[in-house]
Design an enzyme around this catalytic site. Structure first.
Site, short mmCIF file in Angstrom:
data_model
loop_
_atom_site.label_atom_id
_atom_site.label_comp_id
_atom_site.label_asym_id
_atom_site.label_seq_id
_atom_site.Cartn_x
_atom_site.Cartn_y
_atom_site.Cartn_z
N ASP A 213 0.85 -1.20 0.00
CA ASP A 213 0.00 0.00 0.00
C ASP A 213 0.89 1.24 0.00
OD1 ASP A 213 -2.98 0.99 0.76
OD2 ASP A 213 -1.51 2.23 1.78
N ASP A 230 -1.84 9.38 -10.46
CA ASP A 230 -1.92 8.28 -11.42
C ASP A 230 -0.54 7.88 -11.92
OD1 ASP A 230 -4.65 8.33 -11.16
OD2 ASP A 230 -5.03 9.31 -13.08
N GLU A 256 -4.82 2.43 -4.11
CA GLU A 256 -3.35 2.50 -4.11
C GLU A 256 -2.72 1.23 -3.56
OE1 GLU A 256 -4.69 4.64 -0.28
OE2 GLU A 256 -5.43 4.28 -2.29
#
Length: 349
Positions: A213, A230, A256
Site C-alpha cells: 500500500d 496516477d 493504491e
C-alpha cells in the site's frame, strides 16, 4: 489418339479414406490472407479431434495439418475431457456417436467447466436430422460438419471457429487488466489465488502473497493532483513488473494497493522479495513542476503454509492484517503473518 479418361471414383474425393491427393489448402482461397494474418511456418491453432474411428481421426489430422493447424487426438469422451483440460485447444472437433460417453455428454461437461467453457466445439457427425442439430447447438456447440466431410469446408469452418476463439481470448485478457496501470486487476488475482489454493490441496504446494500500500497517497493526490497520483501508481506498477518473476502474478488490488502472488515461495523468501521491492520503490523519484519527490510503501506478507486458508478471503485477511501492522508501526516497512499474529520482520528505518 488421346488416353481414355478414367471414370470418376467417389472414394477418391476429399475426405474419403482413399483420397491420395494433397489436402486442399484453406489459405489458397481468395481473401484468406486477411483472415489469417499469421507468418509462414507458425501454427494457426491447436485442434482437438475426438472420434472413436482411427480412420476418421487420421483423415481429419491430415487435412488440418496440411492447412497449418496443430492437432491432438482423443478416441473417447473420457480422454477428450482430460486432454481438453490439459492442452487447452483452440477448437474441438467432436464426434457424437461414441461408446461409453456420447459427444453430447462430452459437450455438456466441457461447457460446464470454467477451464473449457469458451472453447468452440464443432460436431463432426453422420447425423443430419434437425433434432440432433438443435440439441447440439443448445448444449453450446458452435457448428456442425457432416460426414463424409469435404476437406475445404472442414478447414474453413475450423478457421472461423479459431478466429472466434482468438477474439474471445483477446477480450477476456483485456477484461483482466487494470486500465490505469496495465497490470492485472482484482478479478484476475482472485482467479490465480483460487488456482494456487487448489494446487496446495492437491500437491501440498505453497505460495506467498504480498500486499503493498502506497504510504500517504491521499496527500500526493491532494497536494500534487490526481494526474501525478496516477503517474505514481503507474511507476509503482512498472517497478513491480520489473522486480517480479515471470511466474509471479502482479495485480492492482484496489486504489493504491497492489498484490503480488509468488508461487513456490516460503515466508522467508516472500519477505526478501517484499524488502527488495520496498527499497526499489523508496529509491524511485518522480519530477513534478521542477521538483523531485519520492514515495514509500508498506507491505504485508503471508503464505499458504502458515495460514492454511479455507479460501482466498482467509489468505487476504491475514495479508491485510500484516499490512495494517506495517502501517501502524511507522510505515515504509515489511510485516509478516506468522500463523498467529502480524509481526515486524525487520526495522527498516
Amino acid at each position: 489418339m488421346g488416353s481414355p479418361s478414367m471414370p470418376e471414383n467417389d472414394s477418391n474425393k476429399p475426405g474419403s479414406p482413399n483420397d491420395r491427393s494433397a489436402a486442399p489448402r484453406f489459405d489458397a482461397l481468395p481473401g484468406s490472407d486477411v483472415l489469417w494474418a499469421i507468418p509462414p511456418g507458425e501454427s494457426r491453432g491447436r485442434i482437438l479431434v475426438v472420434d472413436d474411428s482411427r480412420v476418421i481421426r487420421k483423415l481429419v489430422d491430415t487435412c488440418l495439418r496440411a492447412n497449418g493447424f496443430d492437432t491432438v487426438s482423443a478416441e473417447n469422451g473420457t480422454e477428450a475431457l482430460q486432454k481438453a483440460s490439459d492442452v487447452q485447444p483452440d477448437v474441438i472437433l467432436l464426434d457424437i456417436d461414441m461408446p461409453s460417453m456420447s459427444g453430447f455428454e462430452v459437450c455438456r461437461q466441457l461447457k460446464g467447466s470454467p477451464d473449457t467453457s469458451l472453447i468452440p466445439i464443432i460436431f463432426l457427425t453422420a447425423r443430419d436430422d434437425t433434432e440432433n442439430v438443435v440439441r447440439g447447438l443448445e448444449l453450446g456447440a458452435f457448428d456442425y460438419v457432416r460426414k463424409p466431410f469435404n476437406s475445404l469446408e472442414l478447414c474453413a469452418r475450423v478457421g472461423v471457429a479459431r478466429r472466434l476463439k482468438y477474439l474471445v481470448d483477446l477480450l477476456s485478457e483485456r477484461a483482466m487488466l487494470d486500465g490505469l496501470t496495465g497490470i492485472h486487476n482484482r478479478t484476475y488475482l482472485d482467479r490465480r489465488l483460487r488456482e494456487s489454493l487448489d494446487r496446495q490441496r492437491r500437491y501440498d504446494s505453497h505460495a506467498a502473497l504480498v500486499l503493498a500500500d502506497v504510504d500517504h497517497f491521499k496527500q500526493v493526490n491532494d497536494t500534487r493532483g490526481h494526474v501525478i497520483g496516477d503517474e505514481v501508481l503507474r511507476r509503482i506498477a512498472s517497478t513491480l513488473r520489473r522486480t517480479a518473476r515471470e511466474s509471479d502474478t502482479v495485480a492492482r488490488y484496489g486504489g493504491e494497493e497492489f498484490a503480488i502472488l509468488l508461487p513456490e515461495q516460503t515466508l522467508s523468501s516472500g519477505y526478501l522479495f517484499a524488502e527488495r521491492l520496498r527499497q526499489e520503490i523508496e529509491q524511485m523519484t518522480i519530477t513534478h513542476r521542477g521538483t523531485t519527490f519520492s514515495v514509500t510503501v508498506s507491505l504485508g506478507v503471508v503464505t499458504t503454509q502458515e495460514t492454511d486458508p479455507k479460501g482466498i478471503d482467509d489468505l487476504l485477511a491475514c495479508a491485510d492484517e500484516a499490512l495494517y501492522h506495517a502501517k501502524k508501526n511507522g510505515r515504509n516497512r515489511v510485516c509478516l503473518w506468522n500463523g498467529h499474529e502480524a509481526v515486524q520482520a525487520e526495522a527498516t528505518g
